[in-house]
Scaffold this active site. Structure first.
Site, PDB file in Angstrom:
ATOM      1  N   ASP A 266      84.098  30.375  59.487  1.00  0.00           N
ATOM      2  CA  ASP A 266      83.863  30.893  58.147  1.00  0.00           C
ATOM      3  C   ASP A 266      82.365  31.183  58.077  1.00  0.00           C
ATOM      4  OD1 ASP A 266      83.193  31.178  55.465  1.00  0.00           O
ATOM      5  OD2 ASP A 266      84.538  29.598  54.764  1.00  0.00           O
TER       6      ASP A 266
ATOM      7  N   HIS B  55      85.135  31.399  48.069  1.00  0.00           N
ATOM      8  CA  HIS B  55      85.787  31.123  49.352  1.00  0.00           C
ATOM      9  C   HIS B  55      87.115  31.868  49.502  1.00  0.00           C
ATOM     10  CE1 HIS B  55      83.019  27.931  50.617  1.00  0.00           C
ATOM     11  NE2 HIS B  55      83.023  27.498  49.362  1.00  0.00           N
TER      12      HIS B  55
ATOM     13  N   ASP C 240      89.152  33.168  54.213  1.00  0.00           N
ATOM     14  CA  ASP C 240      87.704  33.315  54.406  1.00  0.00           C
ATOM     15  C   ASP C 240      87.266  33.041  55.842  1.00  0.00           C
ATOM     16  OD1 ASP C 240      88.025  30.587  54.480  1.00  0.00           O
ATOM     17  OD2 ASP C 240      86.749  30.143  52.770  1.00  0.00           O
TER      18      ASP C 240
ATOM     19  N   GLY D  59      75.616  26.544  75.279  1.00  0.00           N
ATOM     20  CA  GLY D  59      76.538  26.435  76.415  1.00  0.00           C
ATOM     21  C   GLY D  59      78.008  26.342  76.078  1.00  0.00           C
TER      22      GLY D  59
ATOM     23  N   TYR E 284      79.872  15.607  55.017  1.00  0.00           N
ATOM     24  CA  TYR E 284      80.911  16.571  54.668  1.00  0.00           C
ATOM     25  C   TYR E 284      80.310  17.947  54.457  1.00  0.00           C
ATOM     26  CZ  TYR E 284      83.796  12.484  54.047  1.00  0.00           C
ATOM     27  OH  TYR E 284      84.488  11.323  54.254  1.00  0.00           O
TER      28      TYR E 284
ATOM     29  N   LYS F 248      85.828  22.481  55.047  1.00  0.00           N
ATOM     30  CA  LYS F 248      87.103  22.234  55.694  1.00  0.00           C
ATOM     31  C   LYS F 248      87.135  22.848  57.078  1.00  0.00           C
ATOM     32  CE  LYS F 248      89.903  19.477  53.976  1.00  0.00           C
ATOM     33  NZ  LYS F 248      90.122  18.250  54.718  1.00  0.00           N
TER      34      LYS F 248
HETATM   35  C1  F6R Z   1      88.093  24.430  50.300  1.00  0.00           C
HETATM   36  C2  F6R Z   1      86.977  25.269  49.895  1.00  0.00           C
HETATM   37  C3  F6R Z   1      86.764  25.484  48.452  1.00  0.00           C
HETATM   38  C4  F6R Z   1      85.425  24.935  47.992  1.00  0.00           C
HETATM   39  C5  F6R Z   1      85.234  25.113  46.477  1.00  0.00           C
HETATM   40  C6  F6R Z   1      83.859  24.633  46.026  1.00  0.00           C
HETATM   41  O1  F6R Z   1      88.188  24.348  51.670  1.00  0.00           O
HETATM   42  O2  F6R Z   1      86.243  25.782  50.696  1.00  0.00           O
HETATM   43  O3  F6R Z   1      87.808  24.936  47.699  1.00  0.00           O
HETATM   44  O4  F6R Z   1      85.332  23.583  48.317  1.00  0.00           O
HETATM   45  O5  F6R Z   1      85.380  26.443  46.124  1.00  0.00           O
HETATM   46  O6  F6R Z   1      82.903  25.296  46.775  1.00  0.00           O
HETATM   47  P1  F6R Z   1      81.325  25.123  46.540  1.00  0.00           P
HETATM   48  O7  F6R Z   1      81.053  23.653  46.590  1.00  0.00           O
HETATM   49  O8  F6R Z   1      80.730  25.890  47.665  1.00  0.00           O
HETATM   50  O9  F6R Z   1      81.039  25.713  45.193  1.00  0.00           O
HETATM   51 MG    MG Z   2      84.633  29.411  52.809  1.00  0.00          MG
HETATM   52 MG    MG Z   3      88.626  28.861  55.270  1.00  0.00          MG
END
Ligand code: F6R
Ligand code: MG
Ligand code: MG
Length: 370
Positions: free
Chosen positions: A11, A18, A52, A104, A229, A232
Site C-alpha cells: 500500500d 484508504h 488500496d 537485498g 502498529y 494492516k
Molecule cells: C484499515 C485501514 C483503515 C484505517 C482508518 C484510519 O486497515 O487502513 O481502516 O485504519 O481509515 O486511518 P488513519 O489513522 O490513517 O486516519
Molecule cells: Mg491504506
Molecule cells: Mg489495504
C-alpha cells in the site's frame, strides 16, 4: 523449465483515504515492469489492485528471494510513490515502504511477498488471491479447507494422487519460527495452531507424497517489523491447481463462506471476508467489509495466459458468489450493531494503531485499589 512466481504487494497510497489506488499508480507500475520485461529481466507480469494495495505478479527464472526481483518490486513501489502518490498527495503515500532503502530482500521491509519456484507442469493452472483490510491469518481457514477438508475438496477422497495428503508449514509470527505438520495424520495439532489466526499462519503447503509445492502465502506483520502498529498486513497468496492438486473450483469453494477475519476499520475489528471482483475490491462501509479477490491463469513457460489473452480470469466476478456477498453484508450489519464492544472489536493485545494505549495512559493515575 523452472519458473518462479512472485506476488509482491504494498500500500503506497490511495484515494479517498484508504479506499482504492489511483489509476496513474497502476500505469507507472505497469510501465516499470514492461521495461524490465523488455530488458529480459523478468518473463512476464500482471499489475492489479485489491482496494488500496498494489499487487505485482511477476514471473521469472531467478528463484525465490532473488535480490534482483525483490529490488525491481521495491523500485517499482518507490517509483509509484515518488511519481504519483506524493505529487498527487494520495493518502498514506509510501506507507508500506518501512525501510530507508532496499537491502537485498524485500521481506521484512514492509511489502508482503508470496513466492514459489517450481518445475512448470505440462499444464500449470494457478489461482492467486489478494485481500484488503485484513491480515495473513485470514487465509488459514480457507487453506485448511482446500488442502485438508474432504467436505470442501472432493479430490482428497476421489483422486488417489492426493490420498497421502498435504504438509502445512506453519509460521509462529511472534517468535519467527515454523513447524511442518502433515495432514491428515496431524490434523488436530494443525487446527490447534492455525485456529489462533493472529499468531500461527500457514506459510506454504506441500503435497506430502512428493514434496511438490502447492501454495505460498505472505505472512508479514508490519507491526512486528516496525516494532509498533503501522497498519494492516493485507495478505496475498499463490495456489497451484488441478491434476493431483485441488481443482480451481475446490480452491474457490471455501470462499463461498464469508468467514470472520480481523482487520476492518483501523485494523481493530472483526468482519466477514467478502469475495469480490477486482472492480468491487473497494472498501467503504466502516472501511470494509474486508475483501478478497481471486485471479486465475495458466503458465506457458512462465508467460501468463488467461481467457482473453494475457489478463487472468477474475474468478469471483461470478453470480455464484452473490449469496456469499449478501451474507457478508448481513453479517456486517449484525456485527456493527455491537459498536465498540468485544468481540466486534479485537482484544486489547491486538488493537492496532489505535489510541487505546493513550486512553489507558491518560487514566492511569485515576485507578484506585479495589
Ligand atoms: C484499515 C485501514 C483503515 C484505517 C482508518 C484510519 O486497515 O487502513 O481502516 O485504519 O481509515 O486511518 P488513519 O489513522 O490513517 O486516519
Ligand atoms: Mg491504506
Ligand atoms: Mg489495504
Amino acid at each position: 523449465m523452472k519458473v518462479t512466481v512472485s506476488l509482491i504487494k504494498a500500500d503506497v497510497g490511495s484515494t479517498p483515504g484508504h479506499h482504492v489506488v489511483h489509476v496513474k499508480q497502476l500505469e507507472v507500475a505497469r510501465e516499470r515492469l514492461m521495461r524490465e520485461k523488455n530488458n529480459g529481466e523478468i518473463i512476464d507480469f500482471y499489475v492489479f489492485n485489491c482496494g488500496d494495495d498494489i499487487e505485482l505478479l511477476i514471473t521469472h527464472d531467478k528463484g525465490e528471494n532473488s535480490e534482483e526481483i525483490h529490488g525491481i518490486a521495491w523500485d517499482t513501489f518507490m517509483e509509484v510513490t515518488e511519481k504519483v502518490s506524493k505529487p498527487l498527495k494520495l493518502y498514506g503515500a509510501g506507507q508500506d515502504l518501512l525501510a530507508e532503502a532496499f537491502s537485498g530482500n524485500i521481506r521484512g521491509l514492509g511489502p508482503g511477498v508470496a513466492e514459489m519456484e517450481f518445475e512448470e507442469r505440462e499444464s500449470e493452472p494457478i489461482v492467486i488471491f489478494a485481500a484488503d483490510k485484513t491480515d495473513p491469518g485470514a487465509f488459514n481457514l480457507p487453506l485448511f479447507r482446500i488442502f485438508a477438508d474432504p467436505s470442501f475438496t472432493a479430490g482428497l477422497v476421489i483422486d488417489p494422487s492426493m490420498s497421502k495428503g498435504f504438509t502445512f508449514r506453519v509460521m509462529d509470527v511472534l517468535e519467527s519460527k515454523y513447524v511442518d505438520l502433515r495432514c491428515p495424520a496431524e490434523m488436530y495439532e494443525l487446527v490447534g495452531l492455525i485456529g489462533t489466526t493472529n499468531r500461527y499462519i500457514i506459510e506454504r503447503i506441500f503435497r506430502s507424497a512428493d514434496g511438490l509445492i502447492a501454495a505460498a502465502c505472505s505472512t508479514s506483520k508490519l507491526s512486528l517489523i516496525a516494532g509498533k502498529y503501522v497498519g494492516k498486513d493485507d495478505p496475498c497468496m499463490i495456489v497451484r491447481c488441478q491434476h493431483g492438486l485441488p481443482a480451481v473450483g475446490e480452491v474457490l469453494m471455501p470462499f463461498g463462506f464469508p468467514h470472520l477475519v480481523s482487520g476492518f476499520m483501523r485494523g481493530s475489528h472483526i468482519g466477514p471476508l467478502m469475495p469480490v471482483s477486482v472492480q468491487d475490491a473497494r472498501c467503504t462501509l466502516f472501511d470494509g467489509p474486508p475483501r478478497v479477490v481471486a485471479l486465475g491463469f495458466n503458465l506457458l513457460n512462465g508467460t501468463i495466459i488467461g481467457p482473453n489473452g494475457s489478463e487472468p480470469a477474475d474468478l469471483f466476478r461470478d453470480v455464484a458468489f452473490d449469496r456469499a456477498r449478501g451474507e457478508a453484508n448481513l453479517i456486517t450489519d449484525y456485527i456493527r450493531r455491537h459498536g465498540e464492544f468485544m468481540p466486534a472489536r479485537l482484544g486489547a493485545e491486538e488493537l492496532e494503531y489505535t489510541t487505546l494505549p493513550a486512553v489507558l495512559e491518560k487514566l492511569e493515575g485515576r485507578f484506585k485499589k479495589y
